[in-house]
Write a protein that holds these residues in place. Sequence first.
Motif, short mmCIF file in Angstrom:
data_model
loop_
_atom_site.label_atom_id
_atom_site.label_comp_id
_atom_site.label_asym_id
_atom_site.label_seq_id
_atom_site.Cartn_x
_atom_site.Cartn_y
_atom_site.Cartn_z
N ASP A 162 0.81 -1.23 0.00
CA ASP A 162 0.00 0.00 0.00
C ASP A 162 0.84 1.28 0.00
O ASP A 162 0.65 2.17 -0.82
CB ASP A 162 -0.94 0.03 1.21
N LEU A 163 1.73 1.41 0.96
CA LEU A 163 2.45 2.67 1.15
C LEU A 163 3.57 2.81 0.13
O LEU A 163 4.43 1.94 0.01
CB LEU A 163 3.03 2.76 2.56
N GLN A 164 3.56 3.94 -0.60
CA GLN A 164 4.59 4.20 -1.59
C GLN A 164 5.39 5.46 -1.30
O GLN A 164 6.51 5.61 -1.79
CB GLN A 164 3.94 4.33 -2.98
N LYS A 165 4.83 6.37 -0.49
CA LYS A 165 5.48 7.67 -0.32
C LYS A 165 5.25 8.21 1.08
O LYS A 165 4.19 8.00 1.66
CB LYS A 165 4.94 8.66 -1.37
N LEU A 166 6.23 8.92 1.59
CA LEU A 166 6.11 9.64 2.85
C LEU A 166 6.36 11.11 2.60
O LEU A 166 7.36 11.49 1.96
CB LEU A 166 7.11 9.12 3.88
N GLU A 167 5.46 11.98 3.06
CA GLU A 167 5.65 13.42 3.00
C GLU A 167 5.83 13.95 4.42
O GLU A 167 5.18 13.46 5.35
CB GLU A 167 4.46 14.12 2.34
N VAL A 168 6.67 14.95 4.56
CA VAL A 168 6.86 15.59 5.86
C VAL A 168 6.58 17.08 5.69
O VAL A 168 7.21 17.77 4.88
CB VAL A 168 8.28 15.37 6.41
#
Length: 372
Positions: free
Chosen positions: A59-65
């Motif tokens: 599911d998870l492809q990207k992390l934004e901060v």
Amino acid sequence: MGRTTAVLYSTAVCNLDCTYCYINKNKGLKAIDRLLADSFADPDYYFGFIRDYFPHKGDLQKLEVWGAETFLHMERVHPVLHKLIGHYPFFRSFFASTNFSYPEWTDKVFDLLGQFAGYAPRRFDVTLQLSLDGPKEITDSTRGTGVTEKCLENFGRLLSRAREIPGNVSVFLAFKPTLSVDSMYRLDTKEKIIEYYRFFEELIQKVRNLNLPNLSVNHPVPNIGVPAPAGKKDGEFFAGLVKNCRKLEREGGHFRFYREITPFATNIRPKDEATYNYPCFNCGTGSTNVGFLPNRIISSCHNGFVDVLEDYEENFLENPDSSIDPKLFQPTHNKFTHTEKDYPAYERQISHYNAAGSMCRIAHTFCWSGRK
């Protein structure tokens, strides 16, 4: 929903006080920042929270901060980042927005990039959104005296160390210039518009001169959507600015890299009927992004952490050591956070806004533009 992206908030404080920022810089942000710091103290908190909304390993492809100034406390995110990399095999993209204007910034960037180095041959794409509004007379007028010089110094330091970027990491530098209603008026001639874009071309050229396969840069065009009242005169001036930009595009020969310099031009799609496509009608939360805050609160905006003031009012008032002022609580301010109970309804609502040709989307776009 097609969730792909988790959003974390590394800090609630900032070293700048930009004139057009929609985050009210009051002492309550320090109290919120302490809550964020406490929430990152146990990396399992965010890891478990994210897993609940991204239950499958694909599911998870990207992390934004996001936050106020993300790299002031980016180290808070590192332990969670390692847990996410270890659990989600298709997670490969990282994004952070930054004003890159303080002495420690370059070291903190390479500290972050180093977190990915140990996972080779697995590759990662890192986007750094660099807030720089233009030449000194524009940036300093909205971000503060001396900010342009500090940003350019850090940009130079970053490029001087570019060969330290880990081999399994590709870095994309995305300048994000914003024109306030006031600074927009500085671009009142074709010559000043040319000077404006040549400022960015000098920075682009420095990246290109390095000729590194894992470092690239965008060709920024300013955004003029800021939270300030605008009248007929402002609209007329903006129309003239657009007209001059189009003239320069047709003339050609003014720029090394730019072919298109008109603000918002990429949002216009030629069709049989008149149309306008605004690609970022919300902050993504509810469509592909989910923002995570302390105490199992979900954010639906990049600055949603400011609403922690309302959610934690009782906790603050009971804490004698808190810096919070009860007068800061405004029950009428916009609500950008959700409990887990009410978030599914919000997500369903956004699915209607997100549908192609939706009248809900059109209405929301104009309401959002007006609010911003």
